[in-house]
Enzyme design. Sequence first.
Site, PDB file in Angstrom:
ATOM      1  CB  SER A  20      -0.952   0.005   1.208  1.00  0.00           C
ATOM      2  OG  SER A  20      -0.226  -0.148   2.419  1.00  0.00           O
TER       3      SER A  20
ATOM      4  CG  ASP B  59      -3.681   5.688   6.800  1.00  0.00           C
ATOM      5  OD1 ASP B  59      -2.479   5.546   7.135  1.00  0.00           O
ATOM      6  OD2 ASP B  59      -4.184   5.090   5.823  1.00  0.00           O
TER       7      ASP B  59
ATOM      8  CG  HIS C  22      -0.702   3.976   4.357  1.00  0.00           C
ATOM      9  ND1 HIS C  22      -1.948   3.607   4.813  1.00  0.00           N
ATOM     10  CD2 HIS C  22      -0.154   2.897   3.774  1.00  0.00           C
ATOM     11  CE1 HIS C  22      -2.157   2.332   4.509  1.00  0.00           C
ATOM     12  NE2 HIS C  22      -1.077   1.881   3.879  1.00  0.00           N
TER      13      HIS C  22
END
Length: 358
Positions: free
Chosen positions: A40, A323, A326
């Site tokens: 991600s 968040d 990340h």
Amino acid sequence: MADKIKVWCFLLFLLMLVSNLQNCAHAAPQVPCFFIFGDSLADSGNSNNLVTAAKANYRPYGIDFPNGTTGRFTNGRTVVDIIGELLGFNQFIPPFATARGRDILVGVNYASGAAGIRDETGRQLGDRISLNEQLQNHAATFNRSIQLLGTKQAAENYLNKCLYYVSLGNNDYLNNYFMPSNYTTSRLYTPDQYAKVLIDQYSQRIKLLYLLGARKIALPGLGAIGSIPYSFSTLCHNNLSCVTNINNAVLPFNAGLVSLVDQLNRELNDARFIYLNSTGILSSGDPSMLGFRVTNVGCCPARSDGQCIQDTCQNRTEYAFWDAIHPTEALNQFTARRSYNAILPSDAYPTDISHLIS
């Protein structure tokens, strides 16, 4: 704090000035193409249509990105987006999910949220594209390149000149080893044993990538994943010794990756491999040393799995994390620019990206 912020701003200014001067000297990209394998931290939309909780195709993700919400797990650009710009590309590298026709000749981003070196990693979140599957997708790209360029030799000659960025392993800890209710790895292996298993598997996959034409390969290490907000609050429940244990557990992986770089450079001497010191670049895992005011929580309030709910902060450049997992684009700037052009000898080994591709 004011002095710290001034130092941070000056350092960022110098990094941007150096990279801009380098880009001015290159009208065309410094490599013909850029291929990205990862999770991600690099996903640019490959997970959007998967049945998974690990996707970022909703606001506020992309709030500062030129193209809006695309599936990137941050407010703006990812590390690989910024590296692509430093390489001289005037467009973002397309995700495999949407790359069509001759698009693939500038490179492809195969990264997928929750992906790991191990196939089972991240399964509790839903579908994901593991490293094995990302390599299968690259094999398809290799075959398409042959069709576009005419012969296998022409395709190999072209792909040999490209940059390959392979960054996985975070989820093999966060969404595998440190989730004993979902996975057995922490009962089967000590941290040292698990790191060896991961590095052995990684080595096999990287050698396969070599067989598919890769000759310039950057391998980032893992950051201080015990210190991210998700680990501190959700995995460790604010227990500092737990944070230390997670950070210590990934150290053998990073050490093994440095050794793997040495081994691959010896064995595959027509290729070049480098290690990027993610932890060291980010001041040994403490972004506050780089001038960030908020490092213990993300800019947006997060769900239990660490991803944003429909809200965000206003002063985004002061936050290290977007968040609970990340980084913000502001922190990504540091990682990307020092991976491309090392400020300290410890940032990259045996050299940085700018010298890898020269």
